[in-house]
Design a protein around this motif. Structure first.
Motif, PDB file in Angstrom:
ATOM      1  N   UNK A 305       5.168  -0.262 -19.424  1.00  0.00           N
ATOM      2  CA  UNK A 305       4.704   0.449 -20.608  1.00  0.00           C
ATOM      3  C   UNK A 305       3.231   0.814 -20.479  1.00  0.00           C
ATOM      4  N   UNK A 306       2.411  -0.130 -20.033  1.00  0.00           N
ATOM      5  CA  UNK A 306       0.982   0.123 -19.880  1.00  0.00           C
ATOM      6  C   UNK A 306       0.686   1.204 -18.856  1.00  0.00           C
ATOM      7  N   UNK A 307       1.368   1.159 -17.718  1.00  0.00           N
ATOM      8  CA  UNK A 307       1.158   2.163 -16.670  1.00  0.00           C
ATOM      9  C   UNK A 307       1.620   3.542 -17.138  1.00  0.00           C
ATOM     10  N   UNK A 341      -8.739   9.311  -4.084  1.00  0.00           N
ATOM     11  CA  UNK A 341      -8.674   8.053  -4.836  1.00  0.00           C
ATOM     12  C   UNK A 341      -7.619   8.128  -5.925  1.00  0.00           C
ATOM     13  N   UNK A 342      -7.617   9.238  -6.649  1.00  0.00           N
ATOM     14  CA  UNK A 342      -6.663   9.425  -7.734  1.00  0.00           C
ATOM     15  C   UNK A 342      -5.237   9.468  -7.205  1.00  0.00           C
ATOM     16  N   UNK A 343      -5.029  10.189  -6.117  1.00  0.00           N
ATOM     17  CA  UNK A 343      -3.684  10.353  -5.567  1.00  0.00           C
ATOM     18  C   UNK A 343      -3.111   9.020  -5.084  1.00  0.00           C
ATOM     19  N   UNK A 344      -3.908   8.260  -4.354  1.00  0.00           N
ATOM     20  CA  UNK A 344      -3.444   6.958  -3.851  1.00  0.00           C
ATOM     21  C   UNK A 344      -3.191   6.000  -5.013  1.00  0.00           C
ATOM     22  N   UNK A 345      -4.095   6.005  -5.997  1.00  0.00           N
ATOM     23  CA  UNK A 345      -3.934   5.122  -7.154  1.00  0.00           C
ATOM     24  C   UNK A 345      -2.676   5.481  -7.946  1.00  0.00           C
ATOM     25  N   UNK A 346      -2.413   6.775  -8.097  1.00  0.00           N
ATOM     26  CA  UNK A 346      -1.220   7.207  -8.833  1.00  0.00           C
ATOM     27  C   UNK A 346       0.059   6.756  -8.134  1.00  0.00           C
ATOM     28  N   UNK A 347       0.088   6.864  -6.822  1.00  0.00           N
ATOM     29  CA  UNK A 347       1.285   6.440  -6.082  1.00  0.00           C
ATOM     30  C   UNK A 347       1.437   4.921  -6.123  1.00  0.00           C
ATOM     31  N   UNK A 348       0.337   4.215  -6.145  1.00  0.00           N
ATOM     32  CA  UNK A 348       0.411   2.761  -6.331  1.00  0.00           C
ATOM     33  C   UNK A 348       0.975   2.443  -7.706  1.00  0.00           C
ATOM     34  N   UNK A 349       0.524   3.195  -8.717  1.00  0.00           N
ATOM     35  CA  UNK A 349       1.007   3.016 -10.083  1.00  0.00           C
ATOM     36  C   UNK A 349       2.523   3.203 -10.170  1.00  0.00           C
ATOM     37  N   UNK A 350       2.995   4.299  -9.613  1.00  0.00           N
ATOM     38  CA  UNK A 350       4.429   4.571  -9.702  1.00  0.00           C
ATOM     39  C   UNK A 350       5.241   3.713  -8.740  1.00  0.00           C
ATOM     40  N   UNK A 351       4.587   3.222  -7.703  1.00  0.00           N
ATOM     41  CA  UNK A 351       5.255   2.236  -6.858  1.00  0.00           C
ATOM     42  C   UNK A 351       5.577   0.979  -7.642  1.00  0.00           C
TER      43      UNK A 351
END
Length: 383
Positions: A305-307, A341-351
């Motif tokens: 939910x937070x992500x 930075x944003x792209x890698x962080x976003x993929x970590x988020x959805x991972x």
């Protein structure tokens, strides 16, 4: 093992990665030629970041979730240390008056705030279930200090956008997990005046608010970005000028390949393209919240939910700014703006979200058919 390949959320994220590469190419080509003599300069870098981000996405999906539950809280401290490192002379990089980046080898810059926004959801979920991890043995004032200090550092950079997103996610999660209305109203009674002071007492933030209220009062300076953005949307009409044919990115629209890339998309793909990309973003947020609602585990529900809210707020704020519905703020559009930075962080988020979906499906399968060991023994007995 590869169940996520049939996940609608996974396919949506990959689609956004692909659209983002096309958008970076289209919005940055002219600027890259003038600045670096290579029209593919930003595209090639974004392609490398996209490949790294994809590896991070798949790798995060396969992390045993028990390790995330047990040790995920450390991510908040790692991200906070990263934010602190931006203040180290020679390491932190100042761009546009803000020190938000860390200089890494090979000319790569990393923005720790991107990781901090994700880490907050993990931190909140860990606090929610702290009796099951080491945080249950830490005094509450230390936990409060551990949360306040990184947020203070964000304001010192300054990065008011990331600060605001974390606070909004915090209030939303507290509300979602049953915080009484009297505490919600008390928090808002404190936060609203505080936000007013943080904005109106800082000259450049105050100028942005005034430009938002009346951009035509100073069209050449304070209102320039918003006006050029709205002109790009107007030029796009219903179906757009065509990919690569936009005029706003020809040095009329500032930050065409980063903060205002949505205006470029609106001009080139028109209202139809804009609605399509917003629908895709909406689906991703909806699917993340749906995954959160399906699980009964408090940690997984809070994290998903937070992500999902962090992602949704990032899209909402950037779109609101670009359309002149919110004061100008330096937040990139997830997946479509240039930035490693944003792209890698976003993929970590959805991972992490896909990991939750994976674990949920595995738990449901186990409850229905029993453990793999049980099934194997049954098959052998039958043979």
């Amino acid at each position: 093992m590869f169940r996520y390949l049939s996940s609608s959320l996974f396919l949506a994220v990959i689609t956004l990665l692909g659209i983002g590469l096309v958008q970076v190419y289209s919005s940055s080509f002219i600027f890259a030629i003038e600045s670096y003599g290579d029209g593919l300069f930003f595209f090639k870098r974004q392609l490398v970041f996209a490949l790294i981000a994809f590896c991070v996405l798949v790798g995060t999906i396969h992390i045993p979730f028990k390790y995330i539950e047990k040790h995920g809280w450390m991510l908040w401290f790692a991200a906070a240390i990263g934010v602190l490192m931006t203040f180290v002379p020679g390491l932190g990089v100042r761009v546009g008056g803000a020190i938000r980046w860390i200089q890494l080898p090979f000319g790569i810059r990393f923005e720790p705030a991107e990781l901090l926004k994700i880490a907050f959801s993990v931190w909140f979920a860990s606090l929610l279930t702290r009796r099951e991890n080491i945080l249950g043995h830490v005094k509450w004032w230390w936990l409060a200090l551990a949360m306040i200090v990184p947020l203070f550092l964000l304001l010192r950079q300054p990065d008011f956008g990331s600060f605001a997103i974390i606070l909004m996610v915090a209030v939303s999660l507290l509300f979602a997990f049953g915080l009484q209305w009297k505490y919600i109203f008390a928090s808002l009674a404190v936060m609203i005046p505080a936000f007013y002071m943080l904005v109106m007492t800082v000259p450049y933030r105050r100028a942005r608010v005034l430009a938002f209220l009346d951009p035509w009062s100073d069209p050449a300076q304070k209102g320039f970005q918003v006006i050029q953005s709205m002109l790009s949307f107007h030029s796009g009409g219903l179906t757009g000028a065509g990919l690569g044919q936009g005029q706003g990115k020809l040095f009329f629209l500032p930050e065409a390949h980063t903060d205002f890339t949505l205006a470029v998309l609106g001009e080139e793909m028109g209202f139809v393209g804009f609605v399509a990309i917003m629908a895709l973003y909406g689906f991703v947020v909806f699917r993340g919240i749906q995954i959160a609602m399906k699980t009964e585990d408090a940690f997984k529900r809070s994290l998903a939910l937070g992500l999902s809210m962090t992602f949704g707020l990032s899209v909402f704020i950037n779109a609101g700014v670009v359309m002149g519905l919110l004061p100008t703020k330096g937040l990139t559009l997830p997946f479509l703006s240039y930035g490693g930075s944003s792209l890698v962080a976003l993929c970590f988020m959805f991972g992490l979200i896909l990991n939750i979906e994976n674990s949920f499906e595995e738990d449901k399968f186990s409850k229905r058919f029993g453990s793999s060991r049980w099934n194997t023994s049954k098959v052998k007995a039958h043979d």
